[in-house]
Design a protein around this motif. Sequence first.
Motif, short mmCIF file in Angstrom:
data_model
loop_
_atom_site.label_atom_id
_atom_site.label_comp_id
_atom_site.label_asym_id
_atom_site.label_seq_id
_atom_site.Cartn_x
_atom_site.Cartn_y
_atom_site.Cartn_z
N HIS A 272 0.84 -1.20 0.00
CA HIS A 272 0.00 0.00 0.00
C HIS A 272 0.87 1.25 0.00
CE1 HIS A 272 -2.79 2.95 1.93
NE2 HIS A 272 -3.65 2.38 1.08
N GLN A 273 1.89 1.26 0.84
CA GLN A 273 2.78 2.42 0.92
C GLN A 273 3.54 2.63 -0.39
OE1 GLN A 273 5.88 2.16 3.90
NE2 GLN A 273 6.28 4.35 3.79
N ILE A 274 4.06 1.56 -0.95
CA ILE A 274 4.81 1.66 -2.21
C ILE A 274 3.95 2.27 -3.30
CG2 ILE A 274 5.77 0.25 -4.11
CD1 ILE A 274 6.82 -1.66 -1.84
N LEU A 275 2.73 1.75 -3.47
CA LEU A 275 1.87 2.24 -4.54
C LEU A 275 1.34 3.63 -4.24
CD1 LEU A 275 0.16 -1.13 -5.40
CD2 LEU A 275 1.75 0.17 -6.84
N TRP A 276 0.98 3.90 -3.00
CA TRP A 276 0.50 5.22 -2.58
C TRP A 276 1.53 6.28 -2.95
CZ3 TRP A 276 -3.82 6.67 0.57
CH2 TRP A 276 -3.76 7.95 1.14
N GLU A 277 2.77 6.02 -2.58
CA GLU A 277 3.83 7.00 -2.82
C GLU A 277 4.22 7.06 -4.29
OE1 GLU A 277 6.86 6.11 0.11
OE2 GLU A 277 5.54 6.77 1.75
N SER A 278 4.10 5.94 -5.02
CA SER A 278 4.49 5.92 -6.44
C SER A 278 3.60 6.82 -7.30
CB SER A 278 4.48 4.49 -6.99
OG SER A 278 3.16 4.05 -7.29
N VAL A 279 2.35 7.02 -6.87
CA VAL A 279 1.44 7.87 -7.66
C VAL A 279 1.40 9.31 -7.14
CG1 VAL A 279 0.04 5.95 -8.47
CG2 VAL A 279 -0.61 7.12 -6.36
N GLY A 280 2.26 9.62 -6.18
CA GLY A 280 2.38 11.00 -5.74
C GLY A 280 1.38 11.46 -4.71
N TRP A 281 0.82 10.53 -3.95
CA TRP A 281 -0.15 10.91 -2.92
C TRP A 281 0.54 11.35 -1.62
CZ3 TRP A 281 -3.87 6.18 -3.71
CH2 TRP A 281 -4.59 6.37 -4.90
N GLY A 282 1.86 11.43 -1.62
CA GLY A 282 2.59 11.87 -0.45
C GLY A 282 3.02 10.70 0.43
N ASN A 283 3.44 11.04 1.63
CA ASN A 283 3.85 10.03 2.60
C ASN A 283 2.63 9.53 3.35
OD1 ASN A 283 6.59 10.37 1.96
ND2 ASN A 283 6.71 12.13 3.31
N ILE A 284 2.68 8.30 3.81
CA ILE A 284 1.54 7.74 4.53
C ILE A 284 1.99 7.26 5.91
CG2 ILE A 284 1.81 5.41 3.60
CD1 ILE A 284 -1.35 5.46 3.39
N HIS A 285 1.12 7.42 6.87
CA HIS A 285 1.37 6.97 8.24
C HIS A 285 0.97 5.50 8.28
CE1 HIS A 285 0.55 6.61 12.61
NE2 HIS A 285 1.58 7.45 12.69
N THR A 286 1.95 4.60 8.34
CA THR A 286 1.66 3.17 8.17
C THR A 286 0.87 2.57 9.32
OG1 THR A 286 3.86 2.62 9.01
CG2 THR A 286 3.60 2.75 6.61
N GLU A 287 0.96 3.11 10.51
CA GLU A 287 0.13 2.58 11.60
C GLU A 287 -1.35 2.84 11.32
OE1 GLU A 287 1.44 3.77 15.53
OE2 GLU A 287 3.52 3.59 14.90
N THR A 288 -1.65 4.01 10.78
CA THR A 288 -3.03 4.33 10.42
C THR A 288 -3.48 3.49 9.23
OG1 THR A 288 -2.76 6.58 11.24
CG2 THR A 288 -4.59 6.19 9.73
N SER A 289 -2.64 3.39 8.21
CA SER A 289 -3.04 2.62 7.03
C SER A 289 -3.23 1.15 7.37
CB SER A 289 -2.04 2.79 5.89
OG SER A 289 -0.79 2.24 6.20
N SER A 290 -2.46 0.63 8.30
CA SER A 290 -2.61 -0.76 8.72
C SER A 290 -4.02 -1.01 9.26
CB SER A 290 -1.58 -1.09 9.79
OG SER A 290 -1.82 -2.37 10.33
N GLN A 291 -4.51 -0.13 10.10
CA GLN A 291 -5.86 -0.28 10.65
C GLN A 291 -6.93 -0.08 9.59
OE1 GLN A 291 -6.69 -1.35 13.81
NE2 GLN A 291 -4.50 -1.80 13.72
N SER A 292 -6.70 0.88 8.70
CA SER A 292 -7.65 1.13 7.61
C SER A 292 -7.77 -0.08 6.70
CB SER A 292 -7.20 2.36 6.82
OG SER A 292 -8.11 2.64 5.79
N LEU A 293 -6.64 -0.65 6.32
CA LEU A 293 -6.66 -1.83 5.46
C LEU A 293 -7.37 -3.01 6.15
CD1 LEU A 293 -3.00 -1.61 4.12
CD2 LEU A 293 -5.09 -1.28 2.77
N ALA A 294 -7.13 -3.16 7.43
CA ALA A 294 -7.73 -4.27 8.19
C ALA A 294 -9.25 -4.17 8.26
CB ALA A 294 -7.15 -4.31 9.60
#
Length: 138
Positions: free
Chosen positions: A16-38
């Motif tokens: 998720h982080q790799i693709l998020w950042e590859s399209v220019g959406w900025g940096n992502i807080h992985t603790e938050t994204s982990s819960q969102s994905l779950a």
Amino acid sequence: MANFKIHERMPTVDEHQILWESVGWGNIHTETSSQSLAHSLYGVVATVDGEPVGMGRIVGDNHMYFYVQDVAIHPTYQGTGLGKEIMERLLAYIKQRRNGGVAFVGLFSAEGKDGFYEKLGFQNHAPHMTGMFTVFEG
């Protein structure tokens, strides 16, 4: 078209982080994204040689309201049909879950990508309806 492998699963936090950042959406807080994905309903990840090149997921109540989220295709693979394949899988999931009733499906389009989504049946309903959102940042 490249030899994509489509996986019907949620992206990992790293994918998720790799693709998020590859399209220019900025940096992502992985603790938050982990819960969102779950807490997502359904996800699709595309890989080439084991590396993530595309993703998309659905959030919502799994009955009437669905939101297409995080459709991202690595820039190297944009324009290859991969985005359409991912969207078709996401929309098939929604059609299956709506149990014959109405399903409201929303999404936000990145700038310049609205024509892609219009080809899949999405439309801007302004001025009668508008999409609105706010962002809370820590």
